[in-house]
Design an enzyme around this catalytic site. Structure first.
Site, PDB file in Angstrom:
ATOM      1  N   CYS A  30      -7.797 -51.905  54.652  1.00  5.66           N
ATOM      2  CA  CYS A  30      -8.762 -52.744  53.924  1.00  5.66           C
ATOM      3  C   CYS A  30      -8.581 -54.219  54.242  1.00  5.66           C
ATOM      4  O   CYS A  30      -9.555 -54.969  54.356  1.00  5.66           O
ATOM      5  CB  CYS A  30      -8.653 -52.501  52.428  1.00  5.66           C
ATOM      6  SG  CYS A  30      -7.098 -53.080  51.695  1.00  5.66           S
ATOM      7  N   HIS A 322      -6.054 -53.436  46.749  1.00  4.98           N
ATOM      8  CA  HIS A 322      -7.154 -53.252  47.690  1.00  4.98           C
ATOM      9  C   HIS A 322      -7.821 -54.589  47.967  1.00  4.98           C
ATOM     10  O   HIS A 322      -8.036 -55.391  47.053  1.00  4.98           O
ATOM     11  CB  HIS A 322      -8.173 -52.271  47.107  1.00  4.98           C
ATOM     12  CG  HIS A 322      -9.300 -51.928  48.025  1.00  4.98           C
ATOM     13  ND1 HIS A 322      -9.118 -51.446  49.300  1.00  4.98           N
ATOM     14  CD2 HIS A 322     -10.653 -51.997  47.853  1.00  4.98           C
ATOM     15  CE1 HIS A 322     -10.293 -51.227  49.871  1.00  4.98           C
ATOM     16  NE2 HIS A 322     -11.236 -51.560  49.011  1.00  4.98           N
ATOM     17  N   ASN A 344     -17.504 -53.831  49.979  1.00  2.00           N
ATOM     18  CA  ASN A 344     -16.343 -52.963  50.144  1.00  2.00           C
ATOM     19  C   ASN A 344     -16.337 -52.343  51.544  1.00  2.00           C
ATOM     20  O   ASN A 344     -17.295 -52.488  52.310  1.00  2.00           O
ATOM     21  CB  ASN A 344     -16.351 -51.880  49.065  1.00  2.00           C
ATOM     22  CG  ASN A 344     -14.981 -51.268  48.837  1.00  2.00           C
ATOM     23  OD1 ASN A 344     -13.991 -51.689  49.437  1.00  2.00           O
ATOM     24  ND2 ASN A 344     -14.921 -50.272  47.986  1.00  2.00           N
TER      25      ASN A 344
END
Length: 403
Positions: A30, A322, A344
């Site tokens: 991520c 994250h 995202n």
């Protein structure tokens, strides 16, 4: 679960344009997707590109190679310590990770450059990193023991470094099998959003980075943290929290939320996305709405849950898990933010069309890190970077790699 109709409002007063949701699949990259998405948005706007992506696999190849070198070099430097030394234990427990921080984006891309996604596309191992990580981690632990044994028998530093170089050759070979050989030169055609060719040129990864990003990734950004367990307006650095041996440990300024929000709002209003990380699993729903009102566990269980943000950090109940790309804020008539939205990297079917919307109250409780361009940071805040940062250990509760 309580109804929360207010948080399903998808209107935002200020929003940065983006095009194309990325998907990290079953990997912990991520941090890399987020950093690249920040740069990608600028490249798309500047060059009029379509659904363009940088190759995550190319940068990940060198990230894993550099992290392997960092581990082996750290083993050499701690070879005189016992195996039950806390730092030595931590190294063998964490020889390699596919997670990371913005420092990895800075160091890896500055050193190795970038390539387009179609020049080095994703492989199965890039999308599913666990088996590759297990194989390389096993070799690194083996190599760590070998280096410690050689040092104990009296081998000099020069000999140990030669051993390390040979070991990294094996790691490089494994990465090549799993991810493919990274290109040193390539030809690429820039196209309009409807696919018409504009220009075809030969590039190296570094020349491509200079043309399509060109930003000073190391000097142009400031890393911020909201950590209420420590004094605000101080700088901190994390031991071994870097992706390269010759890179920089992650250094940040610890600030109250209102100061961080002011910089975030200034960046969004100027159409500049930001690297952002949080404890995404708290109060999460499949709709992609993060709100403290999503679940009423107190009524259901008949007991309160009174810990605040600092309590949760100290007890390992919450940490940054994250990274995503902060790209929208909704500001009310009184000038206060009511909700935020991030792009995202879980694919377009996740959350709200690939995005996550969070209420401002949730943002306060579970947002931890933000990276902003220096031009959005007040002068008095930049002055704090002149402090000698407090050095925190690698195992600090708030600093596991972002997945």
């Amino acid at each position: 679960m309580q109804g929360n109709p207010a948080s399903t409002d998808t209107y935002f007063s200020h929003r940065v344009d983006s095009r194309g949701i990325t998907d990290q699949k079953s990997s912990g990259r991520c941090w890399l997707f987020t950093g690249m998405n920040v740069m990608r948005a600028k490249a798309i706007a500047r060059f009029g590109l379509g659904d363009f992506q940088f190759s995550q696999s190319y940068s990940f190849f060198y990230d894993q190679l550099e992290k392997s070198n960092l581990f082996l070099q750290s083993i050499i430097e701690t070879a005189d310590r016992p195996m039950d030394d806390r730092l030595v234990e931590w190294l063998f427990k964490h020889p390699l990770s596919d997670g990371g921080q913005f420092t990895g984006v800075q160091d890896i891309i500055t050193k190795y450059g970038l390539v387009p996604a179609d020049v080095m596309p994703e492989s199965y191992a890039a999308n599913n990193t666990s088996r590759m990580a297990e194989i390389i981690s096993t070799k690194l632990r083996e190599y760590g023991l070998t280096l410690r044994s050689a040092a104990e028998k009296g081998e000099k530093r020069k000999q140990l470094l030669q051993r390390k170089t040979e070991m990294l050759g094996t790691v490089y070979h494994i990465l090549s099998i799993c991810l493919g050989e990274p290109p040193t030169e390539f030809e690429w055609t820039r196209r309009t959003p409807d696919g018409r060719p504009v220009e075809t040129k030969k590039y190296t990864p570094l020349s491509f980075y200079q043309e399509f990003v060109g930003a000073d990734l190391k000097g142009g950004y400031v890393m911020l943290m909201n950590d209420p367990t420590r004094p605000y307006h101080k700088t901190y650095t994390i031991d071994l929290d870097r992706h390269m041996y010759d890179g920089a440990n992650w250094t940040y300024i610890n600030l109250p939320m209102d100061e961080i929000k002011a910089m975030a709002i200034a960046s969004i209003k100027d159409s500049v996305m930001m690297y952002f990380s949080c404890d995404v699993g708290k109060c999460y729903t499949k709709s992609g709405i993060l709100s403290l009102d999503n679940y009423d566990y107190a009524s259901l269980m008949g007991t309160d849950f009174p810990m605040n943000k600092a309590d949760r950090i100290r007890t390992y109940a919450s940490a940054s898990s994250h990274a995503m790309t902060l790209m929208a804020v909704d500001i009310d008539a009184q000038g206060k933010p009511t909700k935020w939205m991030v792009e995202n990297s879980w694919g377009p079917a996740s959350g709200y069309k690939g995005h996550i919307i969070m209420t401002d109250e949730w943002f306060d409780e579970y947002m931890f890190r933000l990276v902003v361009e220096r031009k959005y940071v007040p002068a008095e805040t930049l002055e704090l970077l002149k402090q000698k940062p407090v050095k925190l250990p690698a195992w600090d509760p708030l600093f596991a790699p972002e997945q």
